[in-house]
Design a protein around this motif. Structure first.
Motif, PDB file in Angstrom:
ATOM      1  N   THR A  70       0.851  -1.186   0.000  1.00  0.00           N
ATOM      2  CA  THR A  70       0.000   0.000   0.000  1.00  0.00           C
ATOM      3  C   THR A  70       0.885   1.235   0.000  1.00  0.00           C
ATOM      4  O   THR A  70       1.672   1.419   0.933  1.00  0.00           O
ATOM      5  CB  THR A  70      -0.919   0.007   1.231  1.00  0.00           C
ATOM      6  N   PRO A  71       0.807   2.101  -1.029  1.00  0.00           N
ATOM      7  CA  PRO A  71       1.797   3.181  -1.172  1.00  0.00           C
ATOM      8  C   PRO A  71       1.944   4.069   0.054  1.00  0.00           C
ATOM      9  O   PRO A  71       3.070   4.332   0.504  1.00  0.00           O
ATOM     10  CB  PRO A  71       1.284   3.965  -2.386  1.00  0.00           C
ATOM     11  N   LEU A  72       0.837   4.559   0.620  1.00  0.00           N
ATOM     12  CA  LEU A  72       0.957   5.440   1.781  1.00  0.00           C
ATOM     13  C   LEU A  72       1.585   4.700   2.957  1.00  0.00           C
ATOM     14  O   LEU A  72       2.449   5.240   3.656  1.00  0.00           O
ATOM     15  CB  LEU A  72      -0.414   6.006   2.161  1.00  0.00           C
ATOM     16  N   ALA A  73       1.152   3.456   3.188  1.00  0.00           N
ATOM     17  CA  ALA A  73       1.686   2.680   4.310  1.00  0.00           C
ATOM     18  C   ALA A  73       3.168   2.392   4.125  1.00  0.00           C
ATOM     19  O   ALA A  73       3.957   2.458   5.087  1.00  0.00           O
ATOM     20  CB  ALA A  73       0.907   1.378   4.468  1.00  0.00           C
ATOM     21  N   VAL A  74       3.588   2.076   2.906  1.00  0.00           N
ATOM     22  CA  VAL A  74       5.002   1.805   2.629  1.00  0.00           C
ATOM     23  C   VAL A  74       5.841   3.046   2.945  1.00  0.00           C
ATOM     24  O   VAL A  74       6.877   2.979   3.617  1.00  0.00           O
ATOM     25  CB  VAL A  74       5.203   1.378   1.168  1.00  0.00           C
ATOM     26  N   TRP A  75       5.395   4.204   2.471  1.00  0.00           N
ATOM     27  CA  TRP A  75       6.151   5.441   2.682  1.00  0.00           C
ATOM     28  C   TRP A  75       6.210   5.794   4.166  1.00  0.00           C
ATOM     29  O   TRP A  75       7.275   6.148   4.687  1.00  0.00           O
ATOM     30  CB  TRP A  75       5.519   6.581   1.889  1.00  0.00           C
ATOM     31  N   MET A  76       5.089   5.669   4.859  1.00  0.00           N
ATOM     32  CA  MET A  76       5.068   6.012   6.278  1.00  0.00           C
ATOM     33  C   MET A  76       5.923   5.047   7.104  1.00  0.00           C
ATOM     34  O   MET A  76       6.613   5.470   8.038  1.00  0.00           O
ATOM     35  CB  MET A  76       3.631   6.028   6.793  1.00  0.00           C
ATOM     36  N   ARG A  77       5.888   3.766   6.779  1.00  0.00           N
ATOM     37  CA  ARG A  77       6.753   2.824   7.504  1.00  0.00           C
ATOM     38  C   ARG A  77       8.218   3.223   7.341  1.00  0.00           C
ATOM     39  O   ARG A  77       9.001   3.189   8.300  1.00  0.00           O
ATOM     40  CB  ARG A  77       6.533   1.392   7.003  1.00  0.00           C
ATOM     41  N   GLU A  78       8.598   3.591   6.128  1.00  0.00           N
ATOM     42  CA  GLU A  78       9.987   3.983   5.894  1.00  0.00           C
ATOM     43  C   GLU A  78      10.369   5.190   6.740  1.00  0.00           C
ATOM     44  O   GLU A  78      11.457   5.223   7.343  1.00  0.00           O
ATOM     45  CB  GLU A  78      10.200   4.307   4.406  1.00  0.00           C
TER      46      GLU A  78
END
Length: 308
Positions: free
Chosen positions: A289-297
């Motif tokens: 999930t793009p938003l989740a991937v970016w926020m996890r990073e």
């Protein structure tokens, strides 16, 4: 027509026949043989109970019923193509949404200020929410708290959970500067065992337990401490220590962060406590999930910087 048994792939053939007016050219468009297209047309006629096309010279001409399907079929195929298309490149500057982090209030001091600054500068449309962990079952926070990630001590994980190691969290002892029981003990030094056991302690415990990792470490050397109270949040532990002669064992990163604000001195504990590894966990359903991937990073990069 029985829609439950209707082959939706036939709609692509129907659209190609509308566009090309020929089974040969429709086959070329779809990379199918002419006989395969003819077979699909036969199934369409049977399923829709209409000839659909009649031959007029070298071309197939749609029936009145088929003409009524031409635009709706094309629109639905285009809509499905859009639905199934890969997501557009993620742009944090224009993204909107929410990201829920389940963790102890430890992270209200160590993560949220820096994350808030980062989001304000790079992703102002994303809202970060820090929520409590589910007591006794931290993994359940992903479901019961609807959390995108949970920040917890390392443990075995179920198959549906992914994990990332973040940082080790050793312990320090905190006490207020004016604590008379620590006269002559140098800040930063090891607190003598007799002093550590004689002074009364505040224990962090959301569940109200009277023992924790520090007590297990003391038991290994045949010692006990005196727990005077338990507090469910780290901020309350630090506040209680700052306004009394109580002391507390807290994570090292938190001790160093809040000591100036609360007027505390920091000491090494007198016993060996293996520092727990803090990990981030998330449900595998959000792996891409793009938003989740970016926020996890972003969150994980901020937390890995806490390694001591």
């Amino acid at each position: 027509m029985n829609f439950a048994t209707f082959d939706l792939n036939l709609l692509r053939v129907l659209d190609a026949l509308f566009r090309e007016g020929s089974t040969v050219k429709a086959g070329e468009r779809l990379a199918l043989s002419q006989s395969a297209v003819s077979g699909a047309l036969s199934r369409l006629r049977q399923g829709l109970n209409d000839p659909l096309f009649v031959r007029h010279g070298n071309r197939l001409v749609a029936t009145d019923y088929a003409n009524g399907l031409r635009e709706p079929v094309r629109e639905e195929l285009e809509r499905l193509e859009q639905i199934l298309a890969p997501p557009a490149a993620f742009d944090p500057a224009t993204a909107c949404g929410a990201f829920r982090i389940a963790a102890s209030d430890f992270f209200a001091d160590l993560l949220m200020p820096k994350l808030g600054d980062l989001l304000q500068k790079r992703a102002p449309g994303i809202r970060a929410q820090l929520v409590d962990l589910v007591p006794h079952d931290y993994v359940a926070s992903l479901e019961q708290r609807n959390a995108d990630i949970a920040l917890i001590p390392d443990a075995a994980m179920p198959e549906w959970v992914n994990r990332a190691p973040l940082f080790h969290s050793p312990f320090k002892v905190i006490a207020r500067r004016a604590n008379p029981g620590l006269s002559g003990v140098i800040p930063g030094a090891v607190m003598p065992m007799d002093v550590f056991c004689a002074l009364h302690h505040v224990l962090f415990s959301p569940e109200g337990n009277l023992a924790a990792m520090g007590d297990a470490a003391l038991a290994q050397v045949g010692k006990k401490r005196q727990v005077a109270m338990t507090v469910p949040v780290f901020s309350g532990v630090c506040r209680a220590v700052s306004e009394s002669d109580l002391i507390a064992l807290v994570p090292a990163q938190l001790a160093e962060k809040v000591a100036p604000t609360f007027g505390l001195r920091v000491f090494e504990p007198p016993m060996q406590i293996d520092p727990p590894l803090i990990i981030g966990i998330w449900h595998k359903r959000s792996d891409r999930t793009p938003l989740a991937v970016w926020m996890r990073e972003q969150v994980f990069d901020l937390l890995r910087a806490l390694e001591v």
